[in-house]
Design an enzyme around this catalytic site. Structure first.
Site, PDB file in Angstrom:
ATOM      1  N   HIS A 155     -17.083  14.405  13.701  1.00 29.99           N
ATOM      2  CA  HIS A 155     -18.265  15.065  13.113  1.00 29.99           C
ATOM      3  C   HIS A 155     -18.065  16.578  12.987  1.00 29.99           C
ATOM      4  CE1 HIS A 155     -20.415  11.314  14.312  1.00 29.99           C
ATOM      5  NE2 HIS A 155     -19.648  11.437  15.375  1.00 29.99           N
ATOM      6  N   LYS A 282      -9.138  39.969   0.456  1.00 32.51           N
ATOM      7  CA  LYS A 282      -9.075  38.502   0.407  1.00 32.51           C
ATOM      8  C   LYS A 282      -7.661  37.940   0.304  1.00 32.51           C
ATOM      9  CE  LYS A 282     -11.958  35.855   0.337  1.00 32.51           C
ATOM     10  NZ  LYS A 282     -12.895  35.418  -0.692  1.00 32.51           N
TER      11      LYS A 282
END
Ligand code: ARG
Length: 456
Positions: A155, A282
């Site tokens: 999960h 980035k």
């Protein structure tokens, strides 16, 4: 001029021809078309349907045409409707009347079905090779980072520590099933539809088994209607591509996550990273994202072809010409993605010590505490409940498992002794795993040996 002109008073309108021409797509398998034609001609000669001298002439001309197409000398002109017509017309141009014998006892329906199967065989072999290469890259990474530990998730919540090598080997094993599926599909693809004619066979004394053998195929598709009108094997191959892509998308997703600052686990080489046109800091994982994104195309091809084939009455229908768009795009995309995943992984460094310290005493070691109590004869459900209380205490006090005292532990169960503190490293957790196929270093080593031996 079309192949059937004598029957009509007018030729097909330009826009209708442009619409129906598939040559910009099926031009891709001119090699398969020529291979199929050569086998057909050889069979016609053997069966004495045409003369050996005629066969020879056609054979030679077909090889010339192959060269003309591959060199770009013979253009794939859409006025020719498809690759089959283009090659036949060119043959007649080259050898005259004899060329008109090539199509004896053959229809474009069995011809295209054959070309597709020959093409699929080639694609299956390439896909298998690329899957094997990716498996090897994964094995190398497993070897290189043998003892690197990371949190395993369910999960996407921390569950239990695992070895990175174990994680890599999971993908090796997934890809192994993909290879098995490809091998299985090869068995079915490797049957010749040639000789089925338009749909019902032919009155001429052909030998289907012989042309199949010449093409290195394993027998024929017996029923002529089935031979020309089925595309289930193609759908099967695209569905295998879809499964491969789904598997790759999971690895890509993990690489994207791992390369985030939050995980700081994977570092892509600059040659496999992109920047931003706006934000100077980035470093983006575009290659992994694109692989993840291209799954959509392959699933699209699967649904595209399933839809083309739905409710089509037997036998051939022109709808089926649309099959190749899906086949080509699915296998090309999957091959590309298998290759790029392997290359990307090769150009990725993993931060060996990223998690080890962080996982000391982490709550993801709770199951090890439960097993500790089980070894002391506490029933599992009760042990789970007791450790749940420990976890709650840690959460309340904002502490790790190794920051509680033995007194805290004893208050919850007298069975806890101070040897529990040995359990609180991630390495102890993986090392203590006993079951077959688990993440323990011994088991992973066993799996590594197994795969290295299997995939050479
Ligand atoms: N271009 C056609 C296709 O790909 C070849 C078969 C044409 N057959 C026909 N009866 N029109 O399906």
């Amino acid at each position: 001029m079309a192949l059937w002109d004598s029957r009509f008073k007018k030729s097909l309108a330009d826009n209708a021809l442009r619409f129906s021409s598939s040559i910009n797509i099926d031009g891709k398998f001119f090699n398969e078309d020529i291979d199929g034609s050569k086998a057909h001609v050889k069979m016609l000669v053997k069966q004495k349907i045409i003369l050996a001298s005629e066969g020879k002439l056609i054979f030679k001309a077909l090889e010339e045409i192959r060269k003309e197409i591959s060199s770009g000398k013979l253009k794939l002109d859409w006025r020719k409707e498809d690759i089959h017509s283009l090659i036949e017309d060119r043959l007649v141009e080259k050898v005259g009347e004899t060329g008109k014998k090539l199509h004896t006892a053959r229809s474009r329906n069995d011809q295209v079905a054959l070309d597709e199967r020959l093409y699929m065989k080639k694609e299956i072999a390439q896909l298998t090779k690329l899957a094997r290469t990716l498996q090897k890259t994964l094995l190398k990474k497993a070897e290189q980072y043998k003892n690197t530990i990371l949190p395993g998730y369910t999960h996407l919540q921390r569950a239990q520590p695992i070895l990175f090598s174990h994680h890599m080997l999971a993908y090796v094993s997934m890809l192994e099933r993909d290879v098995e599926r490809l091998n299985d599909c090869m068995e079915r693809a490797n049957k010749s539809p040639l000789g089925a004619g338009a749909l019902s066979g032919t009155t001429l004394p052909i030998n289907r088994e012989y042309s199949s053998k010449l093409l290195g195929m394993n027998g024929i598709i017996e029923n002529s209607l089935d031979a020309v009108s089925s595309r289930d094997v193609m759908i099967e191959l695209i569905s295998i591509c879809s499964i491969v892509m789904m598997n790759l998308s999971r690895l890509s997703e993990e690489l994207v996550l791992w390369s985030s600052q939050e995980f700081s686990f994977a570092v892509f080489d600059d040659s496999f990273s992109t920047g931003s046109s706006l934000m100077p800091q980035k470093k983006n994982p575009d290659i992994a994202e694109l692989i993840r994104g291209k799954v959509g195309r392959v699933y699209g091809s699967l649904f595209g072809l399933l839809t083309v084939m739905k409710a089509l009455p037997l036998a051939y229908n022109r709808d089926m010409q649309e099959d190749k768009v899906h086949l080509f795009d699915a296998t090309d995309t999957t091959k590309d993605c298998l290759h790029l995943t392997s290359e990307l992984l090769k150009h990725t460094r993993f931060n060996k010590n990223r998690f080890e310290k962080e996982l000391d005493g982490d709550l993801l070691l709770s199951t090890d505490l439960v097993d500790y109590l089980v070894r002391k004869n506490v029933p599992f459900r009760k042990a789970h409940n007791l450790v749940g209380k420990i976890v709650a205490l840690c959460v309340d006090q904002n502490k790790k498992l190794n920051q509680l005292t033995i007194i805290d532990y004893k208050k919850i169960s007298p069975k806890f002794e101070s040897d529990i503190f040995k359990l609180f490293t991630a390495y102890a957790s993986v090392k203590n795993k006993k079951s077959q196929g688990s993440t323990s270093p011994q088991e992973v080593e066993k799996q590594l040996k197994y795969w290295k031996n299997k995939i050479k």
